[in-house]
Design a protein around this motif. Structure first.
Motif, mmCIF file in Angstrom:
data_model
loop_
_atom_site.group_PDB
_atom_site.id
_atom_site.type_symbol
_atom_site.label_atom_id
_atom_site.label_comp_id
_atom_site.label_asym_id
_atom_site.label_seq_id
_atom_site.Cartn_x
_atom_site.Cartn_y
_atom_site.Cartn_z
ATOM 1 N N VAL A 80 109.067 29.265 28.414
ATOM 2 C CA VAL A 80 107.746 29.262 28.486
ATOM 3 C C VAL A 80 107.158 31.578 27.971
ATOM 4 O O VAL A 80 107.963 31.725 28.643
ATOM 5 C CB VAL A 80 106.322 29.487 29.616
ATOM 6 C CG1 VAL A 80 105.185 29.461 29.265
ATOM 7 C CG2 VAL A 80 107.152 27.853 30.097
ATOM 8 N N ALA A 81 105.977 31.505 26.825
ATOM 9 C CA ALA A 81 105.752 33.127 26.429
ATOM 10 C C ALA A 81 104.263 32.851 25.611
ATOM 11 O O ALA A 81 104.126 31.691 25.463
ATOM 12 C CB ALA A 81 107.448 33.001 25.341
ATOM 13 N N GLY A 82 104.365 34.416 25.431
ATOM 14 C CA GLY A 82 102.879 34.183 25.181
ATOM 15 C C GLY A 82 102.514 35.644 24.445
ATOM 16 O O GLY A 82 103.797 36.381 24.157
ATOM 17 N N GLY A 83 102.250 35.974 22.934
ATOM 18 C CA GLY A 83 102.795 36.659 22.415
ATOM 19 C C GLY A 83 103.474 37.395 22.189
ATOM 20 O O GLY A 83 104.525 37.038 21.651
ATOM 21 N N SER A 84 103.539 38.568 22.059
ATOM 22 C CA SER A 84 105.566 38.972 21.885
ATOM 23 C C SER A 84 106.370 38.671 22.656
ATOM 24 O O SER A 84 108.050 39.107 22.242
ATOM 25 C CB SER A 84 105.224 40.573 22.268
ATOM 26 O OG SER A 84 105.127 40.886 22.866
ATOM 27 N N GLY A 85 105.823 38.176 23.785
ATOM 28 C CA GLY A 85 107.170 37.228 24.512
ATOM 29 C C GLY A 85 107.560 37.054 24.011
ATOM 30 O O GLY A 85 108.932 35.709 24.067
ATOM 31 N N MET A 86 107.870 36.495 22.482
ATOM 32 C CA MET A 86 108.459 35.565 21.620
ATOM 33 C C MET A 86 109.192 35.778 21.184
ATOM 34 O O MET A 86 110.470 35.439 21.416
ATOM 35 C CB MET A 86 107.106 35.493 20.607
ATOM 36 C CG MET A 86 108.193 34.608 19.072
ATOM 37 S SD MET A 86 108.009 32.881 19.377
ATOM 38 C CE MET A 86 106.208 32.810 18.861
ATOM 39 N N ALA A 87 109.641 37.064 21.496
ATOM 40 C CA ALA A 87 110.720 37.938 21.313
ATOM 41 C C ALA A 87 111.750 37.394 21.903
ATOM 42 O O ALA A 87 113.020 37.323 20.878
ATOM 43 C CB ALA A 87 110.604 39.594 21.449
ATOM 44 N N VAL A 125 116.125 21.313 24.346
ATOM 45 C CA VAL A 125 114.888 23.170 25.010
ATOM 46 C C VAL A 125 113.280 22.358 24.683
ATOM 47 O O VAL A 125 112.940 21.602 23.085
ATOM 48 C CB VAL A 125 115.444 24.135 23.176
ATOM 49 C CG1 VAL A 125 114.523 25.228 23.537
ATOM 50 C CG2 VAL A 125 116.859 24.182 23.838
ATOM 51 N N TRP A 126 112.527 22.974 25.644
ATOM 52 C CA TRP A 126 111.154 22.843 25.568
ATOM 53 C C TRP A 126 110.446 24.339 25.161
ATOM 54 O O TRP A 126 111.149 24.764 25.720
ATOM 55 C CB TRP A 126 110.328 21.942 26.186
ATOM 56 C CG TRP A 126 111.633 20.288 27.360
ATOM 57 C CD1 TRP A 126 112.013 20.456 27.536
ATOM 58 C CD2 TRP A 126 110.223 19.290 26.380
ATOM 59 N NE1 TRP A 126 112.159 18.516 26.884
ATOM 60 C CE2 TRP A 126 111.251 18.239 26.178
ATOM 61 C CE3 TRP A 126 108.816 19.531 25.453
ATOM 62 C CZ2 TRP A 126 110.764 16.337 26.159
ATOM 63 C CZ3 TRP A 126 108.674 18.425 25.101
ATOM 64 C CH2 TRP A 126 109.336 17.021 25.591
ATOM 65 N N TYR A 127 109.787 24.512 24.195
ATOM 66 C CA TYR A 127 109.364 25.914 24.186
ATOM 67 C C TYR A 127 107.594 25.817 24.209
ATOM 68 O O TYR A 127 107.257 25.217 23.118
ATOM 69 C CB TYR A 127 110.010 26.597 22.583
ATOM 70 C CG TYR A 127 109.505 27.914 22.655
ATOM 71 C CD1 TYR A 127 109.707 28.730 23.789
ATOM 72 C CD2 TYR A 127 109.445 28.102 21.332
ATOM 73 C CE1 TYR A 127 108.759 29.890 23.474
ATOM 74 C CE2 TYR A 127 108.810 29.493 20.844
ATOM 75 C CZ TYR A 127 108.555 30.279 22.148
ATOM 76 O OH TYR A 127 108.287 31.615 21.811
ATOM 77 N N PHE A 128 106.995 26.987 25.257
ATOM 78 C CA PHE A 128 106.142 25.756 25.117
ATOM 79 C C PHE A 128 105.326 28.023 24.782
ATOM 80 O O PHE A 128 105.736 28.990 25.348
ATOM 81 C CB PHE A 128 105.290 25.752 26.908
ATOM 82 C CG PHE A 128 105.892 24.654 27.557
ATOM 83 C CD1 PHE A 128 104.708 23.629 26.916
ATOM 84 C CD2 PHE A 128 106.880 24.087 27.838
ATOM 85 C CE1 PHE A 128 104.888 22.627 27.081
ATOM 86 C CE2 PHE A 128 107.102 23.801 28.041
ATOM 87 C CZ PHE A 128 106.848 22.297 28.240
ATOM 88 N N PHE A 129 104.320 28.550 23.906
ATOM 89 C CA PHE A 129 103.938 29.060 23.705
ATOM 90 C C PHE A 129 102.383 29.731 23.909
ATOM 91 O O PHE A 129 101.982 28.686 22.940
ATOM 92 C CB PHE A 129 104.394 29.438 21.892
ATOM 93 C CG PHE A 129 104.084 31.201 21.113
ATOM 94 C CD1 PHE A 129 105.039 31.936 21.659
ATOM 95 C CD2 PHE A 129 102.669 31.122 20.659
ATOM 96 C CE1 PHE A 129 104.421 32.880 21.818
ATOM 97 C CE2 PHE A 129 102.559 31.845 20.207
ATOM 98 C CZ PHE A 129 103.162 33.404 20.629
ATOM 99 N N GLY A 130 101.945 30.281 24.490
ATOM 100 C CA GLY A 130 99.832 30.014 24.641
ATOM 101 C C GLY A 130 99.308 31.188 24.045
ATOM 102 O O GLY A 130 100.425 32.205 23.607
ATOM 103 N N ALA A 131 98.626 30.931 23.308
ATOM 104 C CA ALA A 131 98.033 31.937 22.260
ATOM 105 C C ALA A 131 96.801 31.556 22.527
ATOM 106 O O ALA A 131 96.185 30.680 23.097
ATOM 107 C CB ALA A 131 98.319 32.231 20.596
#
Lengths: 154, 374
Positions: B246-253, B273-279
């Protein structure tokens, strides 16, 4: 005006490189008590109560944190973005430590960002509430009373 | 008063001030002269002779031993912990808020707060010996969103900087405007460690932030930038368990680095792999094409982006709401039972909220990994 030893020490702690790299006073060369004195006068002229101002700022900071780092629209009137960094900042008055959280509040006009913004920290709330210290002119986190009135719709 | 006396007064005052200044300087050099002191690291694994009188953190850095620090030694991040085995006096009030009771009992100290007045014995993780300061060159700066910049750095030729995806580097910007000294902040690598020639960071503009403001307003291609790396313990655990990221913003890095490395190693085909991205809106989402491509190519890779405030006309048909709510929905209705590990990157508040959701969904707390440096 003569400053108490507590204020002399606080003013030293507010210099760049002591608590934060850029300090709390910006380009302001006035003594700390004069900065506070002047902002207290501004608050009176603007008809603002410290309690009302701090309470609104606190509310927006809390609401902003619900966005988990992403900006949040609050009450259809503001976009609030909070950023949080590891650790704590000590108060320059040496009376507590505060989370490194800052909030950027932008007011909305007809649902659109107005460009009018206010930037403050968890520590700002304490300094304004307890010492009526809004930071010096030119400081990145100065809360100008007139600007606060406009952005926060007070 | 005669004219002569009037002229002599400032001269005399200046003379007295000069003598007092010299006296203070001499006294300071005598009282605060601690001479050479020894630093014994990890029971003699490394021994240093250094000039005493300065904080341990900076003194070690001068000898190329870098203790991670996120505030530049001002005692406000609590990151630069070391265990001290010799007597350096009681804990200071500036240290206490950052230390647990156990750490205090083991004499763990903030290295930025300990002044070297005598020889000292310390214990630090061996991995810290691998951290180096590199002089890199900015090769390319790309704005990936309105407030996030991808910064590609070229490392000096012949440099071998082994790191694992998930680790981070301390990005140092030079003095500018009112900032009178170099300032470091920690950012995860977004680069693939198999690319030995480059390091890449994703840096989001933080209002009022010293380093992020510099990166967004002053940093130029071709410029030299110091990086202290590699740091951190965040990495993928080789267990085969489902990864819930799980990440958001620059947590993508770190995830960009992790997924690119998994593609290279073939691991991405073997592990769910499950990738959750919040924006907030579509203008805050990036690398969408690359992530969608991964999803198409590898059936085990799932990318779920969620917008918390989609705007009219965005044309967004994906998930909406806070990423924690979407995570909860998937954990309860979509993702199968079985071993799971959590991998998180974001602000302390975001990490706490994600951990609460994961715990609620019976994920084991000791299998949730993150670096809480944001």
């Amino acid at each position: 005006m003569k400053m108490s030893p507590e204020f002399v020490k606080a003013e030293q702690n507010m210099q760049p490189g002591v608590i934060t790299a850029d300090g709390f006073l910006g380009d302001d060369t006035r003594p700390l008590v004069d900065i506070i004195d002047h902002d207290e006068e501004s608050m009176v002229k603007l008809g603002l109560e410290f309690e009302t101002l701090v309470s609104k700022m606190h509310y927006l900071l809390e609401e902003g944190q619900k966005g988990l780092g992403e900006p949040v629209t609050v009450d259809g009137q503001w976009i609030v973005r909070t950023d949080e960094a590891r650790g704590h900042l000590p108060s320059p008055f040496e009376d507590g430590i505060f989370r490194k959280v800052n909030a950027e509040v932008e007011s909305l006009e007809n649902g659109k960002p107005s460009g009018k913004k206010l930037l403050f920290t968890d520590l700002s709330l304490h300094l304004i509430n307890k010492y009526h210290f809004f930071e010096g002119k030119g400081s990145a986190f100065r809360v100008d009373p007139a600007q606060a009135k406009e952005v926060l719709h007070l | 008063m005669t004219m002569e006396a009037l002229l002599l007064a400032p001269v005399s005052l200046g003379f007295i001030s000069a003598i007092l200044g010299a006296l203070i300087s001499v006294t300071d050099s005598v009282v605060n002269n601690y001479g050479e002191v020894d630093i014994n690291i990890n029971n003699g694994k490394k021994s240093l002779k250094v000039k005493g009188g300065s904080p341990l953190l900076g003194t070690l850095a001068e000898k190329d031993i870098f203790i991670p620090s996120a505030c530049g030694g001002r005692g406000s991040c609590g990151a630069c912990k070391v265990q001290v085995l010799s007597d350096v006096g009681p804990h200071l009030p500036t240290e206490i808020p950052y230390l647990t009771k156990e750490e205090q009992a083991q004499n763990v100290r903030l290295s930025c707060q300990i002044k070297l007045k005598a020889g000292i014995e310390i214990q630090i993780p061996e991995a810290l010996f691998n951290i180096r300061k590199l002089k890199t060159k900015v090769k390319k700066i790309t704005s990936v969103t309105h407030d996030i910049r991808e910064v590609l750095l070229e490392v000096p030729e012949g440099t071998d900087l082994p790191y694992v995806p998930g680790q981070y580097g301390q990005f140092e910007v030079p003095p500018y405007d009112k900032i009178k000294e170099p300032t470091q902040r920690a950012y995860s690598f977004s680069s693939n460690p198999n690319d030995k020639k480059h390091l890449e960071f994703l840096i989001r503009l933080v209002p009022g932030g010293i380093v992020t403001s510099y990166v967004h307003q002053h940093l130029k291609e071709g410029q030299t930038i110091n990086v202290v790396a590699p740091v951190g313990e965040f990495h993928v655990h080789d267990t085969g368990a489902q990864m819930i990221c799980v990440a958001g913003g620059s947590g993508m890095a770190p995830f960009k680095s992790i997924f690119a490395n998994m593609v290279d190693s073939g691991e991405i085909d073997k592990r769910e792999v499950w990738y959750f991205f919040g924006a907030r809106t579509t203008k805050d989402i990036f690398y969408l094409d690359w992530l969608s491509e991964l999803e198409k190519k590898y059936p085990t890779f799932h990318f779920i982006a969620a917008l918390s405030e989609p705007q009219e006309g965005d044309g967004w048909t994906g998930e909406t709401g806070l990423i924690t709510d979407v995570l909860h929905k998937y954990l309860t209705t979509v993702i199968s039972e079985g071993n799971k590990e959590g991998y998180l990157c974001g602000s302390p508040g975001m990490l706490d909220a994600c951990m609460a959701v994961m715990r609620k969904n019976n994920m084991q707390e000791d299998k949730i990994y993150f670096d809480k440096f944001a």
